[in-house]
Design a protein around this motif. Structure first.
Motif, short mmCIF file in Angstrom:
data_model
loop_
_atom_site.label_atom_id
_atom_site.label_comp_id
_atom_site.label_asym_id
_atom_site.label_seq_id
_atom_site.Cartn_x
_atom_site.Cartn_y
_atom_site.Cartn_z
N GLU A 203 0.68 -1.25 0.12
CA GLU A 203 -0.16 -0.02 -0.04
C GLU A 203 0.75 1.40 -0.07
O GLU A 203 0.53 1.93 -0.77
N MET A 204 2.04 1.27 0.73
CA MET A 204 2.94 2.27 0.66
C MET A 204 3.50 2.59 -0.54
O MET A 204 3.59 3.77 -0.95
N GLU A 205 3.67 1.62 -1.29
CA GLU A 205 4.34 1.52 -2.49
C GLU A 205 3.58 2.21 -3.46
O GLU A 205 3.77 3.13 -4.33
N LEU A 206 2.31 1.82 -3.55
CA LEU A 206 1.15 2.38 -4.52
C LEU A 206 1.07 3.81 -4.05
O LEU A 206 0.70 4.57 -4.95
N ALA A 207 0.95 4.32 -2.65
CA ALA A 207 0.70 5.62 -2.33
C ALA A 207 2.00 6.41 -2.93
O ALA A 207 1.64 7.52 -3.33
N ARG A 208 3.02 6.02 -2.64
CA ARG A 208 4.15 6.63 -3.50
C ARG A 208 4.20 7.08 -4.87
O ARG A 208 4.33 8.03 -5.42
N ARG A 209 3.96 5.93 -5.61
CA ARG A 209 3.54 6.10 -6.94
C ARG A 209 2.64 6.96 -7.33
O ARG A 209 2.66 7.86 -8.14
N ILE A 210 1.36 7.10 -6.72
CA ILE A 210 0.35 7.89 -6.99
C ILE A 210 0.67 9.44 -6.64
O ILE A 210 0.68 10.24 -7.45
N GLN A 211 1.68 9.38 -5.43
CA GLN A 211 1.83 10.86 -5.20
C GLN A 211 3.21 11.53 -6.19
O GLN A 211 3.02 12.55 -6.64
N GLN A 212 3.81 10.49 -6.50
CA GLN A 212 4.69 11.15 -7.61
C GLN A 212 4.08 11.34 -8.96
O GLN A 212 4.72 12.23 -9.70
N LYS B 125 1.24 12.93 8.27
CA LYS B 125 2.03 11.88 7.39
C LYS B 125 1.28 10.65 7.04
O LYS B 125 0.14 10.59 7.16
N GLY B 126 2.00 10.02 6.14
CA GLY B 126 1.26 8.94 5.82
C GLY B 126 0.70 8.87 4.62
O GLY B 126 0.57 9.99 3.65
N VAL B 127 -0.17 7.79 4.14
CA VAL B 127 -0.91 7.81 3.20
C VAL B 127 -2.12 8.90 3.00
O VAL B 127 -2.27 9.49 1.97
N PRO B 128 -2.76 9.00 3.92
CA PRO B 128 -3.64 10.05 3.92
C PRO B 128 -3.38 11.42 3.49
O PRO B 128 -3.84 12.23 2.84
N ALA B 129 -2.10 11.88 4.13
CA ALA B 129 -1.48 13.37 3.70
C ALA B 129 -1.07 13.30 2.36
O ALA B 129 -1.09 14.28 1.69
N ALA B 130 -0.46 12.18 1.98
CA ALA B 130 -0.01 12.15 0.53
C ALA B 130 -1.01 12.41 -0.31
O ALA B 130 -0.85 12.99 -1.39
N LEU B 131 -2.24 11.61 -0.25
CA LEU B 131 -3.14 11.74 -1.26
C LEU B 131 -4.16 12.73 -0.93
O LEU B 131 -4.96 13.32 -2.10
N LEU B 132 -4.10 13.67 -0.17
CA LEU B 132 -4.99 14.62 0.21
C LEU B 132 -4.44 15.95 -0.75
O LEU B 132 -4.97 16.62 -1.38
#
Length: 87
Positions: free
Chosen positions: A21-30, A80-87
């Motif tokens: 999930e963290m890898e997916l969030a990182r790719r989405i954020q990039q 921090k984390g996925v919620p902050a990255a996707l917001l």
């Protein structure tokens, strides 16, 4: 003993799911960040985002508005984390 092994396997499975999930969030954020700066005569524009963890709550973008004007966007989401990255 069997119960301990089963618990260990369940924890390992949960860790693997979390890492995926963290890898997916990182790719989405990039993909949300710009691929490169606009070419504006007389200006040198650059941007870079380095999260402290796998993902972070920082965002930037830049848009060429024409006639030598550029719109710069800089944002920081609390948390921090996925919620902050996707917001």
């Amino acid at each position: 003993m069997a119960e301990g092994l089963e618990r260990g396997r369940a924890l390992e499975k949960e860790r693997d799911r979390f890492e995926a999930e963290m890898e997916l969030a990182r790719r989405i954020q990039q993909r949300l960040l710009p691929g490169g700066p606009p070419a504006v005569p007389g200006l040198e524009i650059a941007g870079r985002s380095e999260p402290a963890r796998e993902v972070g709550g920082d965002y930037y973008d830049h848009f060429d508005l024409g006639s030598g004007r550029v719109l710069l966007v800089i944002a920081d989401v609390s948390g921090k984390g996925v919620p902050a990255a996707l917001l």
